[in-house]
Scaffold this motif. Structure first.
Motif, PDB file in Angstrom:
ATOM      1  N   ALA A  17       0.835  -1.206   0.000  1.00  0.00           N
ATOM      2  CA  ALA A  17       0.000   0.000   0.000  1.00  0.00           C
ATOM      3  C   ALA A  17       0.869   1.255   0.000  1.00  0.00           C
ATOM      4  CB  ALA A  17      -0.931  -0.006   1.205  1.00  0.00           C
ATOM      5  N   ASP A  18       1.963   1.243   0.749  1.00  0.00           N
ATOM      6  CA  ASP A  18       2.878   2.386   0.765  1.00  0.00           C
ATOM      7  C   ASP A  18       3.483   2.617  -0.616  1.00  0.00           C
ATOM      8  OD1 ASP A  18       2.418   2.734   3.463  1.00  0.00           O
ATOM      9  OD2 ASP A  18       4.322   1.839   4.103  1.00  0.00           O
ATOM     10  N   VAL A  19       3.869   1.541  -1.299  1.00  0.00           N
ATOM     11  CA  VAL A  19       4.462   1.657  -2.640  1.00  0.00           C
ATOM     12  C   VAL A  19       3.432   2.227  -3.603  1.00  0.00           C
ATOM     13  CG1 VAL A  19       5.412   0.359  -4.592  1.00  0.00           C
ATOM     14  CG2 VAL A  19       6.183  -0.128  -2.258  1.00  0.00           C
ATOM     15  N   ARG A  20       2.209   1.719  -3.543  1.00  0.00           N
ATOM     16  CA  ARG A  20       1.158   2.260  -4.417  1.00  0.00           C
ATOM     17  C   ARG A  20       0.948   3.740  -4.151  1.00  0.00           C
ATOM     18  NH1 ARG A  20      -1.664  -2.097  -2.139  1.00  0.00           N
ATOM     19  NH2 ARG A  20      -1.313  -3.974  -3.352  1.00  0.00           N
ATOM     20  N   ALA A  21       0.954   4.116  -2.857  1.00  0.00           N
ATOM     21  CA  ALA A  21       0.710   5.511  -2.477  1.00  0.00           C
ATOM     22  C   ALA A  21       1.812   6.430  -2.994  1.00  0.00           C
ATOM     23  CB  ALA A  21       0.591   5.626  -0.958  1.00  0.00           C
ATOM     24  N   PHE A  22       3.099   6.037  -2.849  1.00  0.00           N
ATOM     25  CA  PHE A  22       4.136   6.958  -3.326  1.00  0.00           C
ATOM     26  C   PHE A  22       4.208   7.004  -4.842  1.00  0.00           C
ATOM     27  CE2 PHE A  22       7.418   3.476  -2.636  1.00  0.00           C
ATOM     28  CZ  PHE A  22       7.944   3.440  -3.919  1.00  0.00           C
ATOM     29  N   LEU A  23       3.813   5.932  -5.518  1.00  0.00           N
ATOM     30  CA  LEU A  23       3.744   5.994  -6.977  1.00  0.00           C
ATOM     31  C   LEU A  23       2.632   6.941  -7.423  1.00  0.00           C
ATOM     32  CD1 LEU A  23       4.326   2.243  -7.954  1.00  0.00           C
ATOM     33  CD2 LEU A  23       5.917   4.150  -8.262  1.00  0.00           C
ATOM     34  N   GLU A  24       1.472   6.837  -6.792  1.00  0.00           N
ATOM     35  CA  GLU A  24       0.356   7.724  -7.129  1.00  0.00           C
ATOM     36  C   GLU A  24       0.684   9.169  -6.792  1.00  0.00           C
ATOM     37  OE1 GLU A  24      -2.959   6.016  -5.040  1.00  0.00           O
ATOM     38  OE2 GLU A  24      -3.206   4.405  -6.512  1.00  0.00           O
ATOM     39  N   ALA A  25       1.317   9.406  -5.637  1.00  0.00           N
ATOM     40  CA  ALA A  25       1.659  10.765  -5.218  1.00  0.00           C
ATOM     41  C   ALA A  25       2.648  11.425  -6.173  1.00  0.00           C
ATOM     42  CB  ALA A  25       2.235  10.750  -3.807  1.00  0.00           C
ATOM     43  N   ASN A  26       3.477  10.637  -6.832  1.00  0.00           N
ATOM     44  CA  ASN A  26       4.466  11.175  -7.759  1.00  0.00           C
ATOM     45  C   ASN A  26       4.043  11.028  -9.222  1.00  0.00           C
ATOM     46  OD1 ASN A  26       6.970  12.022  -6.123  1.00  0.00           O
ATOM     47  ND2 ASN A  26       6.337  10.087  -5.203  1.00  0.00           N
ATOM     48  N   ALA A  27       2.782  10.710  -9.450  1.00  0.00           N
ATOM     49  CA  ALA A  27       2.196  10.604 -10.788  1.00  0.00           C
ATOM     50  C   ALA A  27       2.961   9.629 -11.681  1.00  0.00           C
ATOM     51  CB  ALA A  27       2.088  11.982 -11.442  1.00  0.00           C
ATOM     52  N   ILE A  28       3.338   8.496 -11.109  1.00  0.00           N
ATOM     53  CA  ILE A  28       4.006   7.455 -11.883  1.00  0.00           C
ATOM     54  C   ILE A  28       2.955   6.407 -12.237  1.00  0.00           C
ATOM     55  CG2 ILE A  28       5.737   5.629 -11.814  1.00  0.00           C
ATOM     56  CD1 ILE A  28       7.415   7.458 -10.027  1.00  0.00           C
ATOM     57  N   ALA A  29       2.785   6.197 -13.525  1.00  0.00           N
ATOM     58  CA  ALA A  29       1.775   5.247 -13.999  1.00  0.00           C
ATOM     59  C   ALA A  29       2.249   3.823 -13.709  1.00  0.00           C
ATOM     60  CB  ALA A  29       1.541   5.440 -15.491  1.00  0.00           C
ATOM     61  N   PHE A  30       1.365   3.040 -13.088  1.00  0.00           N
ATOM     62  CA  PHE A  30       1.702   1.659 -12.748  1.00  0.00           C
ATOM     63  C   PHE A  30       0.456   0.811 -12.828  1.00  0.00           C
ATOM     64  CE2 PHE A  30       0.129   3.336  -8.790  1.00  0.00           C
ATOM     65  CZ  PHE A  30      -0.479   2.276  -8.161  1.00  0.00           C
ATOM     66  N   TYR A  31       0.680  -0.477 -12.844  1.00  0.00           N
ATOM     67  CA  TYR A  31      -0.427  -1.424 -12.711  1.00  0.00           C
ATOM     68  C   TYR A  31       0.050  -2.594 -11.875  1.00  0.00           C
ATOM     69  CZ  TYR A  31       1.704  -4.182 -16.473  1.00  0.00           C
ATOM     70  OH  TYR A  31       2.561  -4.929 -17.237  1.00  0.00           O
ATOM     71  N   ALA A  54      13.384   5.020 -13.757  1.00  0.00           N
ATOM     72  CA  ALA A  54      14.510   5.517 -12.939  1.00  0.00           C
ATOM     73  C   ALA A  54      13.990   6.270 -11.720  1.00  0.00           C
ATOM     74  CB  ALA A  54      15.420   6.406 -13.776  1.00  0.00           C
ATOM     75  N   GLU A  55      13.000   7.105 -11.916  1.00  0.00           N
ATOM     76  CA  GLU A  55      12.414   7.857 -10.800  1.00  0.00           C
ATOM     77  C   GLU A  55      11.719   6.908  -9.821  1.00  0.00           C
ATOM     78  OE1 GLU A  55      11.106  11.098  -8.403  1.00  0.00           O
ATOM     79  OE2 GLU A  55      12.779  10.777  -9.760  1.00  0.00           O
ATOM     80  N   ALA A  56      11.016   5.917 -10.352  1.00  0.00           N
ATOM     81  CA  ALA A  56      10.332   4.949  -9.490  1.00  0.00           C
ATOM     82  C   ALA A  56      11.339   4.159  -8.664  1.00  0.00           C
ATOM     83  CB  ALA A  56       9.478   4.007 -10.325  1.00  0.00           C
ATOM     84  N   LYS A  57      12.454   3.763  -9.259  1.00  0.00           N
ATOM     85  CA  LYS A  57      13.475   3.023  -8.514  1.00  0.00           C
ATOM     86  C   LYS A  57      14.134   3.896  -7.456  1.00  0.00           C
ATOM     87  CE  LYS A  57      14.538  -0.611 -11.805  1.00  0.00           C
ATOM     88  NZ  LYS A  57      15.558  -1.322 -12.557  1.00  0.00           N
ATOM     89  N   ARG A  58      14.340   5.181  -7.769  1.00  0.00           N
ATOM     90  CA  ARG A  58      14.911   6.092  -6.778  1.00  0.00           C
ATOM     91  C   ARG A  58      13.959   6.258  -5.583  1.00  0.00           C
ATOM     92  NH1 ARG A  58      14.324  10.776  -4.873  1.00  0.00           N
ATOM     93  NH2 ARG A  58      12.716  11.439  -6.329  1.00  0.00           N
ATOM     94  N   LEU A  59      12.678   6.439  -5.897  1.00  0.00           N
ATOM     95  CA  LEU A  59      11.676   6.551  -4.827  1.00  0.00           C
ATOM     96  C   LEU A  59      11.605   5.271  -4.002  1.00  0.00           C
ATOM     97  CD1 LEU A  59       8.848   8.345  -6.832  1.00  0.00           C
ATOM     98  CD2 LEU A  59      10.177   9.331  -4.941  1.00  0.00           C
ATOM     99  N   MET A  60      11.709   4.128  -4.682  1.00  0.00           N
ATOM    100  CA  MET A  60      11.669   2.836  -3.994  1.00  0.00           C
ATOM    101  C   MET A  60      12.862   2.700  -3.060  1.00  0.00           C
ATOM    102  SD  MET A  60       9.832   0.182  -3.718  1.00  0.00           S
ATOM    103  CE  MET A  60       9.796  -1.544  -3.432  1.00  0.00           C
ATOM    104  N   ALA A  61      14.051   3.101  -3.516  1.00  0.00           N
ATOM    105  CA  ALA A  61      15.250   3.016  -2.679  1.00  0.00           C
ATOM    106  C   ALA A  61      15.106   3.918  -1.450  1.00  0.00           C
ATOM    107  CB  ALA A  61      16.480   3.400  -3.484  1.00  0.00           C
ATOM    108  N   ASP A  62      14.587   5.129  -1.647  1.00  0.00           N
ATOM    109  CA  ASP A  62      14.368   6.037  -0.505  1.00  0.00           C
ATOM    110  C   ASP A  62      13.369   5.443   0.475  1.00  0.00           C
ATOM    111  OD1 ASP A  62      16.118   7.831  -1.661  1.00  0.00           O
ATOM    112  OD2 ASP A  62      14.532   9.143  -2.462  1.00  0.00           O
ATOM    113  N   TYR A  63      12.281   4.898  -0.056  1.00  0.00           N
ATOM    114  CA  TYR A  63      11.253   4.289   0.798  1.00  0.00           C
ATOM    115  C   TYR A  63      11.830   3.122   1.594  1.00  0.00           C
ATOM    116  CZ  TYR A  63       7.432   1.297   2.176  1.00  0.00           C
ATOM    117  OH  TYR A  63       6.607   0.473   2.912  1.00  0.00           O
ATOM    118  N   ALA A  69      14.873   1.764   8.548  1.00  0.00           N
ATOM    119  CA  ALA A  69      15.199   2.495   9.778  1.00  0.00           C
ATOM    120  C   ALA A  69      14.036   2.429  10.765  1.00  0.00           C
ATOM    121  CB  ALA A  69      15.540   3.938   9.448  1.00  0.00           C
ATOM    122  N   ARG A  70      12.818   2.596  10.268  1.00  0.00           N
ATOM    123  CA  ARG A  70      11.638   2.578  11.145  1.00  0.00           C
ATOM    124  C   ARG A  70      11.431   1.203  11.768  1.00  0.00           C
ATOM    125  NH1 ARG A  70       6.624   0.996  10.063  1.00  0.00           N
ATOM    126  NH2 ARG A  70       6.902   1.110   7.816  1.00  0.00           N
TER     127      ARG A  70
END
Length: 121
Positions: A17-31, A54-63, A69-70
């Motif tokens: 759900a977190d991955v779906r949310a950050f993809l949607e928040a950054n307007a990255i088209a996914f299915y 590339a942007e999706a992988k960068r966001l994934m690495a940050d997430y 850490a959490r």
């Protein structure tokens, strides 16, 4: 052509759900593909546009860094306050499972040792 961003094997619902949310928040088209009926595939989250991978992988690495850490902090806190699950807790909650696992380990060790024993006798 779509690229696989996240294989959903062993992925918790909250993480997906977190991955779906950050993809949607950054307007990255996914299915998303669903798991197969026979367990051959566990489904995945795919990025539709190669230009966005590339942007999706960068966001994934940050997430993943933030989640790691959490989760480590939560585990350390659980150990400090004594609420972390221990082997003794597992034995108390699922004694049959632990017993069957130990028996399977002993059986497999015996099976591995059998040829050596037969060669020496």
């Amino acid at each position: 052509m779509a690229k696989l961003l996240l294989n959903l094997r062993h992925v918790s619902d909250d993480e997906a759900a977190d991955v779906r949310a950050f993809l949607e928040a950054n307007a990255i088209a996914f299915y998303e593909t669903q798991p197969s009926r026979w367990g051959i595939s566990n489904g995945g989250i795919w990025v539709e546009d190669n230009g966005q991978i590339a942007e999706a992988k960068r966001l994934m690495a940050d997430y993943q860094k933030q989640r790691q850490a959490r989760v480590r902090a939560e585990r350390e806190q659980a150990v400090r306050d004594g609420s972390a699950e221990t082997f003794a807790d597992i034995v108390r909650e699922q004694p049959l499972r632990v017993l069957l696992t130990l028996l399977a380990i002993v059986f497999l060790l015996a099976l591995v040792a059998l040829p050596v024993w037969l060669l020496h006798h």
